[in-house]
Design a protein around this motif. Structure first.
Motif, PDB file in Angstrom:
ATOM      1  N   GLY A   2    -129.281  59.628  20.720  1.00 40.69           N
ATOM      2  CA  GLY A   2    -128.996  60.543  21.813  1.00 40.69           C
ATOM      3  C   GLY A   2    -127.748  61.366  21.551  1.00 40.69           C
ATOM      4  O   GLY A   2    -127.725  62.580  21.800  1.00 40.69           O
ATOM      5  N   ASP A   3    -126.708  60.697  21.041  1.00 38.77           N
ATOM      6  CA  ASP A   3    -125.466  61.407  20.705  1.00 38.77           C
ATOM      7  C   ASP A   3    -125.718  62.486  19.653  1.00 38.77           C
ATOM      8  O   ASP A   3    -125.190  63.596  19.746  1.00 38.77           O
ATOM      9  N   LEU A   4    -126.544  62.155  18.647  1.00 40.97           N
ATOM     10  CA  LEU A   4    -126.865  63.139  17.603  1.00 40.97           C
ATOM     11  C   LEU A   4    -127.681  64.299  18.155  1.00 40.97           C
ATOM     12  O   LEU A   4    -127.452  65.460  17.792  1.00 40.97           O
ATOM     13  N   MET A   5    -128.626  64.014  19.055  1.00 46.49           N
ATOM     14  CA  MET A   5    -129.434  65.094  19.638  1.00 46.49           C
ATOM     15  C   MET A   5    -128.578  66.029  20.484  1.00 46.49           C
ATOM     16  O   MET A   5    -128.749  67.249  20.430  1.00 46.49           O
ATOM     17  N   PRO A  64    -122.476  66.671   7.265  1.00 47.19           N
ATOM     18  CA  PRO A  64    -122.233  65.225   7.175  1.00 47.19           C
ATOM     19  C   PRO A  64    -120.937  64.814   7.895  1.00 47.19           C
ATOM     20  O   PRO A  64    -120.899  63.762   8.535  1.00 47.19           O
ATOM     21  N   ALA A  65    -119.916  65.655   7.820  1.00 47.49           N
ATOM     22  CA  ALA A  65    -118.655  65.336   8.499  1.00 47.49           C
ATOM     23  C   ALA A  65    -118.845  65.308  10.013  1.00 47.49           C
ATOM     24  O   ALA A  65    -118.294  64.447  10.703  1.00 47.49           O
ATOM     25  N   ARG A  66    -119.657  66.242  10.548  1.00 48.60           N
ATOM     26  CA  ARG A  66    -119.904  66.277  11.998  1.00 48.60           C
ATOM     27  C   ARG A  66    -120.743  65.079  12.424  1.00 48.60           C
ATOM     28  O   ARG A  66    -120.510  64.492  13.475  1.00 48.60           O
ATOM     29  N   ILE A  67    -121.706  64.684  11.609  1.00 50.25           N
ATOM     30  CA  ILE A  67    -122.512  63.494  11.907  1.00 50.25           C
ATOM     31  C   ILE A  67    -121.612  62.264  11.955  1.00 50.25           C
ATOM     32  O   ILE A  67    -121.704  61.449  12.877  1.00 50.25           O
ATOM     33  N   GLU A  81    -118.487  62.207  12.626  1.00 57.20           N
ATOM     34  CA  GLU A  81    -117.645  62.332  13.820  1.00 57.20           C
ATOM     35  C   GLU A  81    -118.417  61.914  15.072  1.00 57.20           C
ATOM     36  O   GLU A  81    -117.905  61.152  15.909  1.00 57.20           O
ATOM     37  N   VAL A  82    -119.651  62.382  15.202  1.00 54.77           N
ATOM     38  CA  VAL A  82    -120.468  62.055  16.371  1.00 54.77           C
ATOM     39  C   VAL A  82    -120.756  60.562  16.429  1.00 54.77           C
ATOM     40  O   VAL A  82    -120.684  59.941  17.492  1.00 54.77           O
ATOM     41  N   LEU A  83    -121.073  59.982  15.273  1.00 62.11           N
ATOM     42  CA  LEU A  83    -121.398  58.553  15.222  1.00 62.11           C
ATOM     43  C   LEU A  83    -120.163  57.661  15.161  1.00 62.11           C
ATOM     44  O   LEU A  83    -120.279  56.448  15.119  1.00 62.11           O
ATOM     45  N   LYS A  84    -118.993  58.297  15.145  1.00 60.48           N
ATOM     46  CA  LYS A  84    -117.717  57.566  15.076  1.00 60.48           C
ATOM     47  C   LYS A  84    -117.678  56.664  13.847  1.00 60.48           C
ATOM     48  O   LYS A  84    -117.399  55.474  13.914  1.00 60.48           O
ATOM     49  N   VAL A  85    -118.022  57.273  12.694  1.00 59.65           N
ATOM     50  CA  VAL A  85    -118.018  56.563  11.418  1.00 59.65           C
ATOM     51  C   VAL A  85    -116.859  57.091  10.599  1.00 59.65           C
ATOM     52  O   VAL A  85    -116.638  58.301  10.516  1.00 59.65           O
ATOM     53  N   PRO A 113    -117.696  52.771   0.924  1.00 68.01           N
ATOM     54  CA  PRO A 113    -118.764  52.838   1.928  1.00 68.01           C
ATOM     55  C   PRO A 113    -118.222  53.245   3.292  1.00 68.01           C
ATOM     56  O   PRO A 113    -117.072  52.974   3.620  1.00 68.01           O
ATOM     57  N   ARG A 114    -119.077  53.901   4.075  1.00 67.37           N
ATOM     58  CA  ARG A 114    -118.694  54.264   5.433  1.00 67.37           C
ATOM     59  C   ARG A 114    -118.733  53.015   6.302  1.00 67.37           C
ATOM     60  O   ARG A 114    -119.604  52.168   6.144  1.00 67.37           O
ATOM     61  N   VAL A 115    -117.795  52.901   7.184  1.00 70.40           N
ATOM     62  CA  VAL A 115    -117.757  51.752   8.086  1.00 70.40           C
ATOM     63  C   VAL A 115    -117.707  52.256   9.524  1.00 70.40           C
ATOM     64  O   VAL A 115    -117.008  53.227   9.817  1.00 70.40           O
ATOM     65  N   PRO A 116    -118.452  51.613  10.424  1.00 77.21           N
ATOM     66  CA  PRO A 116    -118.432  52.059  11.812  1.00 77.21           C
ATOM     67  C   PRO A 116    -117.105  51.748  12.488  1.00 77.21           C
ATOM     68  O   PRO A 116    -116.483  50.719  12.229  1.00 77.21           O
ATOM     69  N   LEU A 117    -116.666  52.658  13.314  1.00 75.43           N
ATOM     70  CA  LEU A 117    -115.480  52.451  14.120  1.00 75.43           C
ATOM     71  C   LEU A 117    -115.924  51.937  15.488  1.00 75.43           C
ATOM     72  O   LEU A 117    -117.071  52.099  15.862  1.00 75.43           O
TER      73      LEU A 117
END
Length: 78
Positions: free
Chosen positions: A36-39, A52-55, A57-61, A70-74
């Motif tokens: 939903g946040d991405l939509m 990719p940077a905006r994604i 940011e939206v996903l708080k990664v 590796p990317r880690v979730p915040l």
């Protein structure tokens, strides 16, 4: 899942017991929230695609460090 079965005029009828209202699949709910946040971000973006940077940011990664780490979730509840 529990089933309740009985005989109804020579026909066996089985009904799955409903899950309790307090049972949630937290992983699925988190994934639905992230989609939903991405939509919302995509629909409000003036570009064809999210970067990719905006994604991230939206996903708080965030990135764990420099390079190919590796990317880690915040934490999402912030």
């Amino acid at each position: 899942m529990a089933r309740a079965c009985g005989l109804d005029d020579e026909e066996v009828v089985c009904v799955a017991a409903p899950r309790g209202a307090g049972v949630h699949d937290h992983v699925a709910l988190d994934e639905i929230e992230m989609c939903g946040d991405l939509m919302i971000a995509a629909s409000s973006s003036g570009e064809d695609r999210l970067t990719p940077a905006r994604i991230d940011e939206v996903l708080k990664v965030g990135r764990a460090g420099e390079g190919d780490a590796p990317r880690v979730p915040l934490p999402r509840n912030s």
